[in-house]
Design a protein around this motif. Structure first.
Motif, PDB file in Angstrom:
ATOM      1  N   CYS A 111     -31.238 -47.661   9.902  1.00 10.09           N
ATOM      2  CA  CYS A 111     -31.216 -46.642   8.854  1.00 10.09           C
ATOM      3  C   CYS A 111     -30.218 -47.025   7.768  1.00 10.09           C
ATOM      4  N   ARG A 112     -28.979 -47.345   8.128  1.00 15.59           N
ATOM      5  CA  ARG A 112     -27.911 -47.732   7.212  1.00 15.59           C
ATOM      6  C   ARG A 112     -27.833 -46.779   6.016  1.00 15.59           C
ATOM      7  N   PRO A 113     -27.485 -45.505   6.261  1.00 18.87           N
ATOM      8  CA  PRO A 113     -27.416 -44.535   5.155  1.00 18.87           C
ATOM      9  C   PRO A 113     -26.239 -44.851   4.234  1.00 18.87           C
ATOM     10  N   PRO A 114     -26.292 -44.388   2.979  1.00 18.61           N
ATOM     11  CA  PRO A 114     -25.161 -44.592   2.063  1.00 18.61           C
ATOM     12  C   PRO A 114     -23.941 -43.813   2.557  1.00 18.61           C
ATOM     13  N   PRO A 156     -23.349 -38.012   6.109  1.00 15.71           N
ATOM     14  CA  PRO A 156     -24.597 -37.243   6.146  1.00 15.71           C
ATOM     15  C   PRO A 156     -25.095 -37.062   7.572  1.00 15.71           C
ATOM     16  N   ILE A 157     -26.057 -36.159   7.712  1.00 15.47           N
ATOM     17  CA  ILE A 157     -26.780 -35.947   8.970  1.00 15.47           C
ATOM     18  C   ILE A 157     -28.082 -36.727   8.875  1.00 15.47           C
ATOM     19  N   ILE A 158     -28.385 -37.540   9.896  1.00 12.22           N
ATOM     20  CA  ILE A 158     -29.522 -38.456   9.864  1.00 12.22           C
ATOM     21  C   ILE A 158     -30.643 -37.904  10.742  1.00 12.22           C
ATOM     22  N   GLY A 169     -30.115 -43.212  17.734  1.00  9.99           N
ATOM     23  CA  GLY A 169     -28.749 -43.430  18.156  1.00  9.99           C
ATOM     24  C   GLY A 169     -27.757 -42.640  17.329  1.00  9.99           C
ATOM     25  N   LEU A 170     -26.500 -42.675  17.769  1.00 15.30           N
ATOM     26  CA  LEU A 170     -25.452 -41.951  17.045  1.00 15.30           C
ATOM     27  C   LEU A 170     -25.258 -42.495  15.642  1.00 15.30           C
ATOM     28  N   ASN A 171     -25.556 -43.784  15.415  1.00 15.69           N
ATOM     29  CA  ASN A 171     -25.407 -44.379  14.080  1.00 15.69           C
ATOM     30  C   ASN A 171     -26.612 -44.127  13.197  1.00 15.69           C
ATOM     31  N   GLY A 172     -27.626 -43.431  13.688  1.00 14.32           N
ATOM     32  CA  GLY A 172     -28.792 -43.099  12.894  1.00 14.32           C
ATOM     33  C   GLY A 172     -29.960 -44.031  13.074  1.00 14.32           C
ATOM     34  N   ASP A 173     -29.783 -45.188  13.734  1.00 10.67           N
ATOM     35  CA  ASP A 173     -30.886 -46.116  13.931  1.00 10.67           C
ATOM     36  C   ASP A 173     -31.877 -45.556  14.955  1.00 10.67           C
ATOM     37  N   LEU A 174     -33.138 -46.027  14.829  1.00 13.21           N
ATOM     38  CA  LEU A 174     -34.184 -45.591  15.741  1.00 13.21           C
ATOM     39  C   LEU A 174     -34.458 -46.726  16.723  1.00 13.21           C
ATOM     40  N   TYR A 175     -34.279 -46.434  18.036  1.00  7.81           N
ATOM     41  CA  TYR A 175     -34.369 -47.449  19.085  1.00  7.81           C
ATOM     42  C   TYR A 175     -35.654 -47.256  19.889  1.00  7.81           C
ATOM     43  N   PHE A 176     -36.367 -48.384  20.116  1.00 11.65           N
ATOM     44  CA  PHE A 176     -37.534 -48.411  20.987  1.00 11.65           C
ATOM     45  C   PHE A 176     -37.183 -49.253  22.211  1.00 11.65           C
ATOM     46  N   SER A 177     -37.122 -48.652  23.392  1.00 10.28           N
ATOM     47  CA  SER A 177     -36.868 -49.447  24.595  1.00 10.28           C
ATOM     48  C   SER A 177     -38.007 -50.428  24.827  1.00 10.28           C
ATOM     49  N   ASN A 178     -39.225 -50.032  24.521  1.00 14.16           N
ATOM     50  CA  ASN A 178     -40.398 -50.906  24.515  1.00 14.16           C
ATOM     51  C   ASN A 178     -41.434 -50.248  23.633  1.00 14.16           C
ATOM     52  N   VAL A 179     -42.171 -51.054  22.865  1.00 13.79           N
ATOM     53  CA  VAL A 179     -43.140 -50.490  21.932  1.00 13.79           C
ATOM     54  C   VAL A 179     -44.502 -50.439  22.600  1.00 13.79           C
ATOM     55  N   GLN A 180     -45.293 -49.485  22.147  1.00 16.18           N
ATOM     56  CA  GLN A 180     -46.646 -49.298  22.634  1.00 16.18           C
ATOM     57  C   GLN A 180     -47.590 -49.295  21.435  1.00 16.18           C
ATOM     58  N   PRO A 181     -48.862 -49.560  21.640  1.00 19.43           N
ATOM     59  CA  PRO A 181     -49.806 -49.583  20.507  1.00 19.43           C
ATOM     60  C   PRO A 181     -49.764 -48.319  19.668  1.00 19.43           C
ATOM     61  N   ILE A 185     -39.602 -43.092   8.231  1.00 16.19           N
ATOM     62  CA  ILE A 185     -38.724 -42.816   7.093  1.00 16.19           C
ATOM     63  C   ILE A 185     -37.437 -42.210   7.625  1.00 16.19           C
ATOM     64  N   CYS A 186     -36.291 -42.783   7.219  1.00 14.04           N
ATOM     65  CA  CYS A 186     -34.965 -42.262   7.577  1.00 14.04           C
ATOM     66  C   CYS A 186     -34.482 -41.353   6.460  1.00 14.04           C
ATOM     67  N   TYR A 187     -34.040 -40.164   6.805  1.00 13.30           N
ATOM     68  CA  TYR A 187     -33.539 -39.180   5.840  1.00 13.30           C
ATOM     69  C   TYR A 187     -32.054 -38.954   6.108  1.00 13.30           C
ATOM     70  N   ALA A 188     -31.284 -38.770   5.004  1.00 14.05           N
ATOM     71  CA  ALA A 188     -29.857 -38.441   5.082  1.00 14.05           C
ATOM     72  C   ALA A 188     -29.644 -37.117   4.366  1.00 14.05           C
ATOM     73  N   ARG A 189     -29.109 -36.123   5.089  1.00 13.79           N
ATOM     74  CA  ARG A 189     -28.880 -34.804   4.492  1.00 13.79           C
ATOM     75  C   ARG A 189     -27.380 -34.617   4.275  1.00 13.79           C
ATOM     76  N   PHE A 190     -27.002 -34.336   2.995  1.00  7.45           N
ATOM     77  CA  PHE A 190     -25.609 -34.100   2.620  1.00  7.45           C
ATOM     78  C   PHE A 190     -25.434 -32.604   2.448  1.00  7.45           C
ATOM     79  N   ASN A 191     -24.766 -31.975   3.395  1.00  9.85           N
ATOM     80  CA  ASN A 191     -24.707 -30.515   3.429  1.00  9.85           C
ATOM     81  C   ASN A 191     -23.906 -29.936   2.274  1.00  9.85           C
ATOM     82  N   HIS A 192     -22.817 -30.582   1.880  1.00  6.57           N
ATOM     83  CA  HIS A 192     -21.974 -30.010   0.829  1.00  6.57           C
ATOM     84  C   HIS A 192     -22.723 -29.861  -0.483  1.00  6.57           C
ATOM     85  N   THR A 193     -23.533 -30.883  -0.799  1.00  9.23           N
ATOM     86  CA  THR A 193     -24.289 -30.834  -2.054  1.00  9.23           C
ATOM     87  C   THR A 193     -25.707 -30.344  -1.833  1.00  9.23           C
ATOM     88  N   GLN A 194     -26.039 -30.062  -0.575  1.00  5.77           N
ATOM     89  CA  GLN A 194     -27.365 -29.560  -0.227  1.00  5.77           C
ATOM     90  C   GLN A 194     -28.463 -30.456  -0.799  1.00  5.77           C
TER      91      GLN A 194
END
Length: 1116
Positions: free
Chosen positions: A162-165, A171-173, A192-204, A212-221
């Motif tokens: 994800c690597r959010p700004p 932000p909340i991921i 994960g806690l860092n916002g990345d999406l982990y696949f232990s194993n992929v399926q078709p 799509i990774c989203y970052a929500r900044f609560n202070h500025t809404q």
């Protein structure tokens, strides 16, 4: 070593000194007092230390303080004075230190980033706020990057970064698709806690182009979106086809199918890592593993247990969460990832540090001149924080000297303070992870005593309970408090009182005599004051008749009593509760003055009812349980098991008992084959039993039902069980109550009770009827009949004994051989009359009759007895004829005598005797005549008394209705009766039998007489008749008495006598009260009038005895 000992000794002496110091004054929270007393500033409200502001809104930096006089405010920014007057964008709120920075005019919030500190100051000192770090929130855009599609082989692991700004705050991921739907997560796919999406194993099914990774900044809404990431998963078959089409490398062609793999950690990497967390924060540890099948994560703490009640597992147990961590939570935490092919692990070494936290924060001191005190500032942390002191916002080392002040590490000691010693001190405890800042003032006051409790305040308490009488006070130095009772009472002392430091007087057990006026006196060296308060002790409220436990049947009425006694000056309120809640809103609940009535009770009314009595001073309550009972509910779920030819097992589930235990179950059955719709009793079992083994009869279509019974009654029947048809069999029993009785002289009627349907044991029920003459060598005669319970045998001799038997049979065979009974053919009328009839007269009303028995053969039936017919022919004392009425007496059995009661005396009778059998009566014996002797007569038919004169009465009478013989005479007895109904001498006169009247002469005038009159025969006297009569009064004497009684002089004389008697009684009463004796009795005895003495005798009831003569209507 000596130096260390010296330091220890100095610390010990310091502690001893602190213990000996006078405690500081407590300032009561009285608004009027606080307005009058001088007080250094106190910070009451301030912005947080780390203050992130919205760059689109005005910046408000709070600083509020109180003090007397009201404090003034100033600010520093980044350690230097902040002159708000020179900045047009900054204003300070009136009567406040709060700053408002206006950024609506195009000013950037970043221009006001910095560290701010507020100072509140008045003439007694200065308080400072925390260092408030102002930073505007940031929500930067994602940097543009070119994202390549991810081509992954089925079963491999995958990480989508994800690597959010970097924002402020972070932000909340979360991950979503193009349709703004959250992507599903599981043990295999998770964030994960860092916002990345982990696949232990992929399926078709993971193939998609919109990760799509989203970052929500609560202070500025605001929400920032990363570019979509494409993932394409290739299966082994499709991958082989692609390689075959594009390559010829045999090493690659023919890729292996999906293979299972042991776990490998995707995060954290390596075998160990370190984690530092601060005390009180939430510790989050994460382990995410790849593998096929998907690994399962387990957490342990090496050398210890995970803390109970503070440990939680999140993200499908991939995240370990421990809340409110402390130093004890430091240690090594191991996560273990495991699947069927193996396991791997990672150890995270956790160290818990601590920013400073208070052990003892400094508290404000209020001292009077010359007193001593201390400020203590103790904090802890990891590492241990350093303590520094400031006074009025200035480091104490460079602050003006104060000879009463001495700093010793975390303690400031004050000795013999003066008013100029007033100041605000700041304690700062800091380490590398943060700091604590506390303000505490020293306020030196010289104030005479003040009593803050209102004058003449009224306290009311209940007898036998504690009474607390307040005397809130203030003064500097601290005043001494004394208590007095009454206007001129002495000082209160002793064990019956408790004197509290805050001035409160406590009477542990107040009594009625504790009521009164109490005076509180407060004095110090600057003055003295006092205050009076009133105490009233009331009688306790009591429930003298409490509600009682009730067991009530459904639909009945329940009533609970709650009779109270209370102090007459208190107004009680009575509240009823059900199960500690308000009573239901139901018109069936009727609340009376002293009771609660529940009409038409239902099951919902079951519970605990509480009567609560409240007054302004006390509260009492009493509870009782209402148990609503009813007949039990019908049993449920009837089941038949263990079916046999002659038995079956029935089981059921009991219904609700309705608060009354089930005592027994009644089992009934229906025979659907023979008597459908009719239920019969089968058996019953105890209430603890829910199964029963039932005996069955053949050829019955059984249905069973169960009825529960408790003390209230029987339940409704259960639903019927399933039907069970038993097999046919020979009859088990023969008809009962077999009889043979002839209805005519030449027949024999054989009857029996037919078997019931279920007793037939099979189809085709019939009866084999057999008979033969008794004591005659004959064969049995038999006939088979059906659907009847009677058979008539004709042509029999009269009244002959027969042997009879009736046997049941059906299509399967006969019942067991029946027993024989004896019957008789029909009876005929007896042929012979009883002979030798004799009569023995016992007395005038009773006779005994004898006869010889008839031969039994001539009876021609069952001998039932003999009947005696008798009748009165005539009375020997009268010649008149009358209607003859015959009477009958029956003597049962073979009796040969009998008694004839109720005969009339002096009469002639006839009788005869007949034998009786079941057919009727035989011929009568010849009539036998007998006579009864004389008896005593009945009473005369009447007695009349006529023609009363002064000295005579005329008597008339009628002869007895039943003379019962020859009358010989009449006996008359009479005696006078006085006014008190006492009887005088009895006089007896014998009168000839042929007389019917009599004149009695020489009687006393105006006298009542009672007469007794009866007749006699030669046997004796009959019953008597009574009457009363009165001779008349002499006319002259009567006239004389009336004249005297109506004369005025006589009335006046009687009044004078009555008045004289009243005066004598009064004089007697007075002299008796004076102890004297009034000898009235002696005087009366001494002057008794001899003329009066005989009058006492005349006032008795009887006069002198006189001879009586009578004039008869006929000579003797």
């Amino acid at each position: 070593m000596m130096k260390k000992k010296s330091i220890s000794a100095s610390k010990a002496s310091l502690i001893f000194f602190l213990c000996q110091m006078i405690s500081a004054l407590d300032v009561p929270l009285d608004s009027k007092l606080l307005e009058e007393l001088s007080q250094p500033p106190t910070i009451t409200q301030q912005s947080p230390k780390d203050y992130i502001v919205d760059p689109r809104e005005n910046i408000v930096i709070q600083c509020e303080a109180k003090g007397k006089p009201p404090p003034s405010f100033s600010w520093t920014r980044n350690g230097t004075h902040f002159d708000i007057d020179k900045d047009a964008q900054v204003t300070m709120k009136p009567n406040s230190g709060t700053l408002v920075v206006n950024i609506m005019n195009g000013v950037k919030a970043e221009a006001y980033e910095g560290v701010y500190q507020c100072t509140a100051r008045n003439e007694r000192g200065a308080a400072i706020s925390n260092n408030i770090v102002i930073r505007p929130s940031r929500s930067p855009l994602w940097t543009k990057e070119k994202l390549e599609p991810n081509h992954v082989r089925e079963g491999d692991s995958l990480v989508l970064n994800c690597r959010p700004p970097v924002g402020l705050p972070p932000p909340i991921i979360f991950w979503m698709d193009n349709a703004f739907q959250r992507l599903p997560q599981s043990e295999r796919v998770s964030q994960g806690l860092n916002g990345d999406l982990y696949f232990s194993n992929v399926q078709p099914e993971d193939t998609r182009e919109d990760y799509i990774c989203y970052a929500r900044f609560n202070h500025t809404q605001t929400i920032q979106q990363k570019q979509p990431i494409s993932v394409k998963v290739f299966s082994m078959d499709s991958l082989n086809d692609t390689i075959a089409a594009n390559l010829s490398d045999t090493d690659i062609y023919g890729a292996k199918p999906v293979t299972e793999r042991p776990p490998v950690l995707l995060t954290p990497t390596g075998s160990t890592s370190n984690k530092v967390e601060l005390r009180g924060n939430v510790l989050l540890l994460e382990c995410i593993a790849a593998g096929l099948p998907t690994p399962v994560i387990r957490w342990i703490k090496e050398g210890g247990e995970l803390p109970a009640n503070r440990t939680f597992f999140e993200n499908f147990k991939k995240t370990l969460k421990i809340i409110d961590v402390s130093e004890a939570d430091s240690g090594n935490y191991k996560c273990i990832a495991r699947n069927i092919l193996g396991s791997t692990h990672h150890v995270i070494s956790v160290t818990v540090k601590a920013s400073p936290y208070w052990i003892t924060a400094p508290r404000n001191l209020v001292l009077s001149p010359g007193e001593d005190g201390t400020l203590i500032c103790r904090a802890n942390g990891n590492p241990k924080p350093s303590i520094s002191w400031l006074t009025n916002g200035v480091p104490i080392a460079i602050a003006p000297e104060d000879p009463s002040r001495k700093v010793d590490g975390d303690t400031i000691i004050f000795s013999a303070v003066q008013e100029r010693s007033s100041a605000v001190y700041q304690c700062n405890a800091s380490n590398e992870y943060g700091y604590l800042l506390a303000n505490a003032f020293v306020n030196v006051l010289a104030e005479p005593p003040r009593i803050l409790t209102p004058a003449n305040k009224l306290y009311q308490v209940i007898a036998d309970s504690p009474a607390l009488i307040d005397c809130a006070y203030f003064g500097s130095p601290k005043p001494e408090i004394e208590w007095f009772k009454g206007v001129k009472g002495s000082i209160l002392r002793g064990n019956e009182y408790v004197f509290h430091d805050n001035g409160t007087l406590e009477i542990p057990v107040a009594q009625k005599d504790s009521t009164g006026t109490y005076t509180c006196v407060a004095r110090n060296k600057l003055g003295k004051t006092q205050n009076e308060v009133q105490l009233e002790v009331k009688d306790p409220t009591m429930i003298i008749k409490q509600p009682e436990y009730k067991v009530i049947q459904r639909s009945a009425q329940a009533s609970f009593e709650c009779v109270i006694k209370h102090d007459p000056t208190l107004l009680p309120t009575v509240i009823w509760l059900k199960d500690n809640n308000e009573l239901p809103d139901d018109e069936r609940f009727l609340v009376g003055k002293d009771n609660l009535t529940i009409m038409n009770v239902t099951d919902k009314d079951d519970g605990t009812y509480t009567c609560i009595v409240n007054t302004t001073l006390d509260s009492v309550s009493a509870s009782a349980v209402l148990t609503v009972v009813a007949r039990p509910n019908p049993p449920l779920d009837l089941e038949l098991t263990g079916q046999l030819e002659r038995s079956i097992e029935l089981s059921w589930v009991p219904g609700e008992e309705n608060n009354s235990p089930i005592t027994n179950f009644v089992i009934e059955y229906e025979d659907g084959l023979h008597e459908p719709g009719v239920w019969h009793y089968q058996t019953e079992v105890p209430g603890s039993q829910t199964t029963v083994q039932l005996k069955l009869s053949p050829y019955v279509n059984y249905s069973f039902r169960v009825i529960a019974v408790n003390e209230i009654g029987r339940s409704q029947p259960s639903e019927p069980s399933e039907q069970y048809l038993t097999k046919s069999a020979n009859p088990d029993e023969n008809p009962s109550n077999v009889q043979g009785i002839g209805s005519e002289p030449d027949n024999l009627v054989i009857t029996w009770e037919s078997l019931k349907g279920f007793q037939s044991n099979g189809p085709g029920l019939q009866y084999k009827v057999s008979w033969r003459q008794k004591d005659v060598d004959d064969e049995w005669t038999s006939v088979v009949v059906a659907n009847v319970s009677k058979y008539i045998v004709s042509g029999t001799p009269t009244f002959v004994p027969y042997e009879i038997k009736v046997q049941a049979l059906n299509d399967l065979g006969y019942a067991p051989e029946p027993s024989e009974v004896i019957g008789h053919s029909g009876e005929d009328l007896p042929m012979v009359a009883p002979g030798n009839v004799q009569v023995h007269v016992i007395n005038s009303t009773l006779a005994k009759v004898h006869w010889d028995p008839v031969p039994l053969k001539s009876v021609r039936g069952h001998l039932q007895g003999y009947k005696v017919y008798y009748w009165k022919v005539q009375s020997l004392s009268r010649r008149s004829k009358r209607h003859v009425e015959k009477k009958i007496l029956t003597f049962r059995g073979n009796k040969t005598f009998g008694m004839l009661p109720g005969l009339e005396p002096y009469s002639s009778y006839k009788l005869n005797v007949r034998v009786v059998n079941g057919k009727g009566e035989g011929p009568a014996s010849p009539d036998k005549m007998f006579k009864t002797p004389e008896g005593v007569p009945s009473s005369p038919s009447f007695l009349k008394i006529t023609n009363p004169t002064l000295d005579s009465l005329t008597l008339e009478w009628g002869s007895p209705t039943h003379p019962n013989g020859v009358l010989t005479s009449y006996i008359l007895k009479f005696q006078p009766i006085n006014n008190t109904h006492e009887l005088g001498p009895l006089v007896e006169i014998r009168i000839p039998a042929n007389e019917s009247s009599l004149i009695l002469k020489n009687l006393n005038y105006s006298t009542r007489y009672k007469f007794y009159f009866n007749a006699q025969t030669s046997v004796g006297s009959g019953s008597q008749i009574t009457e009363e009569a009165v001779t008349i009064m002499d006319e002259a004497m009567a006239s004389r008495q009336v004249d005297i009684a109506t004369q005025g002089w006589f009335i006046g004389l009687m009044c004078a006598v009555a008045l004289l008697i009243l005066i004598l009684l009064i004089v007697c009463f007075i002299r008796r009260n004076k102890g004297g004796k009034y000898p009235v009795k002696e005087k009366e005895d001494a002057h008794a009038d001899p003329e009066i003495q005989p009058m006492k005798e005349d006032d008795g009831t009887f006069g002198e005895y006189r001879l009586f003569s009578f004039v008869s209507s006929a000579p003797f």
